[in-house]
Write an enzyme that holds these catalytic residues in place. Sequence first.
Site, PDB file in Angstrom:
ATOM      1  N   ASP A 118       0.860  -1.184   0.000  1.00 31.62           N
ATOM      2  CA  ASP A 118       0.000   0.000   0.000  1.00 31.62           C
ATOM      3  C   ASP A 118       0.894   1.231   0.000  1.00 31.62           C
ATOM      4  OD1 ASP A 118      -2.365  -1.495   0.110  1.00 31.62           O
ATOM      5  OD2 ASP A 118      -2.370  -1.536   2.289  1.00 31.62           O
ATOM      6  N   ASP A 136      -7.128  -1.344  -4.024  1.00 30.19           N
ATOM      7  CA  ASP A 136      -8.076  -0.989  -2.961  1.00 30.19           C
ATOM      8  C   ASP A 136      -9.071   0.069  -3.450  1.00 30.19           C
ATOM      9  OD1 ASP A 136      -6.639  -2.694  -1.259  1.00 30.19           O
ATOM     10  OD2 ASP A 136      -5.401  -1.043  -0.504  1.00 30.19           O
TER      11      ASP A 136
END
Length: 171
Positions: A118, A136
């Site tokens: 991430d 995401d």
Amino acid sequence: MTPFRAGLIAALATLILDQASKLWLYLGTDLVMSQPWRLAPFADFVVVWNRGVSYGLFQQEGGLGRWLLVGLSLAAALGLSAWMRRAGSRLLAVSLGLIVGGALGNAIDRAAYGAVFDFVHLHAGTWSWYVFNVADAAIVAGVVGLILDSLRPAGRTRADAASAGEGRPQA
């Protein structure tokens, strides 16, 4: 273009953009050594390895948990792909495609690295959002699309209307 083809394009585009952005940031830049990168007063690029699921829940340190999450992601992608194949609207198919592409992108990370990479951090003042990636964001956009599709009367099929009791004769 058929709904399924649109969904398939959305899934492939999501997967390619997700993996390309991760590979470029991780291998093609010095982000790991020089983070955070300030993009705007409210956004940074940082490196976070998420061993859990959404919002860092259910962190998995062992190999078994890692592979269970990979399997769960692949099973979800397969099930959603079957749904996408039968989708009657482009919105539904594209929404499912975004979720499938995101699930596959994060499954690839988990299989290759043991965690999901991430890198986008949004914040304002003392408020800080979770760090996320392209996969995401696509999953969230896909869920929003599913909700919108479910609210559209034109998106409902005759079978849906009949099961809701709308096709019954009035007594």
